[in-house]
Design a protein around this motif. Sequence first.
Motif, short mmCIF file in Angstrom:
data_model
loop_
_atom_site.label_atom_id
_atom_site.label_comp_id
_atom_site.label_asym_id
_atom_site.label_seq_id
_atom_site.Cartn_x
_atom_site.Cartn_y
_atom_site.Cartn_z
N ARG A 164 -13.87 3.65 -9.54
CA ARG A 164 -13.18 4.70 -8.78
C ARG A 164 -11.69 4.70 -9.11
N GLN A 165 -11.14 5.90 -9.14
CA GLN A 165 -9.71 6.03 -9.43
C GLN A 165 -8.90 6.14 -8.15
N LEU A 166 -7.63 5.84 -8.27
CA LEU A 166 -6.68 5.98 -7.18
C LEU A 166 -6.24 7.45 -7.07
N THR A 167 -5.41 7.73 -6.08
CA THR A 167 -4.91 9.08 -5.85
C THR A 167 -3.53 9.22 -6.48
N TYR A 168 -3.36 10.17 -7.37
CA TYR A 168 -2.10 10.32 -8.09
C TYR A 168 -1.25 11.42 -7.46
N VAL A 169 0.02 11.09 -7.22
CA VAL A 169 0.96 12.05 -6.65
C VAL A 169 2.20 12.11 -7.53
N ARG A 170 2.96 13.19 -7.42
CA ARG A 170 4.17 13.34 -8.22
C ARG A 170 5.16 12.24 -7.89
N ALA A 171 5.71 11.62 -8.94
CA ALA A 171 6.57 10.46 -8.74
C ALA A 171 7.95 10.83 -8.23
N ALA A 172 8.51 11.93 -8.68
CA ALA A 172 9.89 12.25 -8.35
C ALA A 172 10.08 12.42 -6.85
N GLY A 173 9.25 13.23 -6.21
CA GLY A 173 9.38 13.44 -4.78
C GLY A 173 9.13 12.17 -3.99
N ALA A 174 8.13 11.38 -4.42
CA ALA A 174 7.84 10.13 -3.74
C ALA A 174 9.00 9.16 -3.85
N ALA A 175 9.62 9.11 -5.03
CA ALA A 175 10.75 8.20 -5.21
C ALA A 175 11.90 8.56 -4.29
N ARG A 176 12.18 9.87 -4.13
CA ARG A 176 13.27 10.28 -3.24
C ARG A 176 12.98 9.88 -1.80
N ARG A 177 11.74 10.05 -1.37
CA ARG A 177 11.39 9.68 0.00
C ARG A 177 11.49 8.18 0.21
N LEU A 178 11.08 7.41 -0.78
CA LEU A 178 11.15 5.95 -0.64
C LEU A 178 12.59 5.46 -0.61
N HIS A 179 13.45 6.04 -1.46
CA HIS A 179 14.85 5.63 -1.45
C HIS A 179 15.51 6.00 -0.12
N ALA A 180 15.17 7.16 0.44
CA ALA A 180 15.75 7.56 1.72
C ALA A 180 15.34 6.64 2.85
N ALA A 181 14.12 6.09 2.74
CA ALA A 181 13.61 5.23 3.81
C ALA A 181 13.79 3.75 3.52
N ALA A 182 14.53 3.41 2.47
CA ALA A 182 14.67 2.01 2.07
C ALA A 182 15.37 1.20 3.16
N PRO A 183 14.88 -0.02 3.46
CA PRO A 183 15.51 -0.85 4.46
C PRO A 183 16.83 -1.41 3.96
N ALA A 184 17.64 -1.91 4.88
CA ALA A 184 18.90 -2.55 4.51
C ALA A 184 18.62 -3.79 3.68
N PRO A 185 19.52 -4.15 2.78
CA PRO A 185 19.31 -5.34 1.95
C PRO A 185 19.12 -6.59 2.80
N ALA A 186 18.32 -7.52 2.29
CA ALA A 186 18.10 -8.78 2.99
C ALA A 186 19.38 -9.62 2.96
N PRO A 187 19.55 -10.53 3.91
CA PRO A 187 20.70 -11.45 3.88
C PRO A 187 20.69 -12.25 2.58
#
Length: 246
Positions: free
Chosen positions: A179-202
Amino acid sequence: MPPRIFLLSPADCSGRRASLILRDGARGELARRVRREGASVGELFSFMSGLYFRGKLAYARTFSEAPPGLCGAMVITPHRGLLDAAHGIRLATLRAFARVPVDPSEPRYRRPLARTARALAAAAGPGCEFVLLGSVATSKYVELLDTELGGRLCFPAEFVGKGDMSRGALMLRCVKEGRQLTYVRAAGAARRLHAAAPAPAPARVPTVLDEGRPADRGRDGARGLYGNEDGWRGVRTIRLRGGDPE
């Protein structure tokens, strides 16, 4: 189903496992072979990365639908751009890989990757889909590849929130189950992930013990940090009395 080529993120060519091949006097079978007739990029990176790269390579070889004459499993390399996973290299090339950082600000990495991505896009034609088996939460690959591939870069949605080992195991299960995984457009996903990125660890967080005291000890043990390809650092439980990290 459209033609589909998988792009595999690279192994760490300057890490501990790479040193088992690169160091003088290395005696392993793979170390000897890369010094003589050479070894494939896929085989070398699988050794250096372990489960994660093995999963990527097996998945790409199982599910790729490359246009005629093209390889369905292309590997991102530190200074040779995209290479067929079956392409053979020798020790001098592997040592050169170890000297070049995988960083878009590094011309030795960026220029060959852009050039080979453009050539691949042209050879594959406008109907081909490109799937990155790697992180979209890092700037190492996504923006450059998506630009050169004409906005056709995708990635598996199931990768979000998983570490490298979990991704590798997931891909091996998919191969076994067909079975294959679900493929989504990378550019939009990358923007959402960067916007939701947590603060850097200590800068410093204790792993198991700090001055004789458990570090944030829970019912099963202590809490420690771990990382993955994204550079993200999370928390896992480390058992204090035997067993492996969860």
